[in-house]
Motif scaffolding. Structure first.
Motif, short mmCIF file in Angstrom:
data_model
loop_
_atom_site.label_atom_id
_atom_site.label_comp_id
_atom_site.label_asym_id
_atom_site.label_seq_id
_atom_site.Cartn_x
_atom_site.Cartn_y
_atom_site.Cartn_z
N SER A 54 0.84 -1.20 0.00
CA SER A 54 0.00 0.00 0.00
C SER A 54 0.87 1.25 0.00
CB SER A 54 -0.93 0.03 1.23
OG SER A 54 -1.94 -0.95 1.13
N PRO A 69 -6.06 5.42 -0.40
CA PRO A 69 -6.98 4.33 -0.74
C PRO A 69 -6.55 3.61 -2.01
CG PRO A 69 -8.17 6.35 -0.23
CD PRO A 69 -6.73 6.73 -0.35
N GLY A 70 -6.80 2.30 -2.02
CA GLY A 70 -6.50 1.52 -3.21
C GLY A 70 -7.63 1.55 -4.22
N THR A 71 -7.43 0.82 -5.31
CA THR A 71 -8.41 0.72 -6.39
C THR A 71 -9.25 -0.55 -6.20
OG1 THR A 71 -6.87 1.82 -7.90
CG2 THR A 71 -8.69 0.59 -8.89
N PRO A 72 -10.57 -0.47 -6.32
CA PRO A 72 -11.39 -1.68 -6.16
C PRO A 72 -10.95 -2.81 -7.09
CG PRO A 72 -12.77 0.28 -6.20
CD PRO A 72 -11.38 0.73 -6.56
N HIS A 73 -11.02 -4.03 -6.55
CA HIS A 73 -10.58 -5.21 -7.30
C HIS A 73 -11.53 -6.36 -6.98
CE1 HIS A 73 -8.01 -8.68 -8.40
NE2 HIS A 73 -7.45 -7.85 -9.25
N THR A 78 -9.24 -4.35 -2.67
CA THR A 78 -8.58 -3.20 -3.28
C THR A 78 -7.13 -3.56 -3.57
OG1 THR A 78 -7.97 -2.25 -1.12
CG2 THR A 78 -10.05 -1.50 -2.12
N THR A 80 -3.14 -1.77 -5.11
CA THR A 80 -2.34 -0.56 -5.30
C THR A 80 -1.30 -0.82 -6.38
OG1 THR A 80 -2.63 0.36 -3.08
CG2 THR A 80 -0.60 0.92 -4.20
N ASP A 100 -3.86 -4.77 -1.36
CA ASP A 100 -3.58 -3.76 -0.34
C ASP A 100 -3.36 -4.38 1.04
OD1 ASP A 100 -3.53 -1.10 -1.35
OD2 ASP A 100 -5.67 -1.23 -1.77
N GLU A 103 -7.21 -2.81 5.97
CA GLU A 103 -7.54 -1.58 6.68
C GLU A 103 -7.32 -1.73 8.18
OE1 GLU A 103 -8.60 2.34 6.72
OE2 GLU A 103 -8.58 1.10 4.91
#
Length: 255
Positions: A54, A69-73, A78, A80, A100, A103
């Protein structure tokens, strides 16, 4: 950190970090749980390498560290973007995305303490009071299940991470259990691309991290570095070498 300033690399342990593994045992145990469940490296099947990654950014004028924030996958929740630069002989110029860091782990007190200690070292070396600091936070586990297996890092040679002259990399050992190998080697920049036993490699230091929170730091453009494969140890059951890698560099505007 004088060694980092003078030689481009330095070693440290829990004492230098101001952290004891015993006092941080609960946070360390949580970090280890996440490492134990790391997904396989999607770009290197069969290497027994597992990882998450991340980004974060640190604002010195506010003393504020913020995760990006990461990208949805569809598989990993998520992800990165990850790039090791053009100096990576295995994946030069290739875009990669990695799962990622969860959280729930991002607020772990020990993880944040390690990140902030790394940042403090860079701020003491560079005049960055008015510039954001970019952080790439990498969880990597080399795991072996049985005798005869190898787990291999990447790139599997002396290398540099391909960043700017302001790029620094910090490594913190999380777990080393029932494995052999995993030796770290620091060499000259001109040794990048070589194996440590190559007669042309100019080696500065070779060592093995053994205790929780043992680590080292490198100033990327001044040295090359390498970690050897790990193999199953003599005890029954699986073995692993888990390490937290933190890359830090001044944020460079894209406009």
């Amino acid at each position: 950190m004088e060694g980092l300033r003078e030689h481009g690399f330095a070693r440290y342990g829990a004492a230098q970090l101001g952290v004891s593994a015993s006092s941080a045992s609960r946070d360390l145990a949580r970090i280890r749980e996440v490492f134990a469940a790391l997904p396989p490296d999607p770009y290197a099947p069969g290497t027994n390498r597992f990882r998450r990654y991340s980004h974060a950014v640190y604002l010195p004028w506010k003393d504020e560290l913020s995760w990006i924030p990461g990208t949805p996958h569809p598989v990993h929740g998520t992800v990165t973007d990850f790039s090791q630069g053009e100096d990576d002989p295995e994946y030069s110029r290739k875009r990669r995305v990695l799962p990622d860091i969860p959280e729930a782990l991002r607020g772990n007190a020990l993880l944040l303490r390690l990140l902030r200690w790394d940042i403090e070292q860079v701020l003491s070396l560079k005049k960055l009071a008015n510039r954001p600091l970019w952080a790439g936070v990498h969880l990597i586990r080399l795991g072996v299940d049985r005798p005869g297996q190898d787990a291999v890092s990447t790139p599997n040679c002396l290398h540099q991470d391909g960043g700017s002259a302001g790029t620094f990399t910090f490594a913190h050992l999380i777990t080393r259990t029932n494995v052999t190998g995993g030796q770290n080697v620091i060499a000259t920049p001109g040794s990048a691309g070589l194996q440590p036993d190559d007669p042309w490699a100019d080696i500065h230091a070779a060592f093995t991290l053994t205790d929780a929170l043992d680590g080292y730091a490198v100033h990327d453009h001044r040295v090359s570095h390498y970690v050897g494969p790990v193999r199953a140890g003599s005890e029954p059951g699986p073995g692993e070498r888990s390490i937290l890698i933190v890359g830090l560099a001044p944020y460079v505007p894209q406009l």
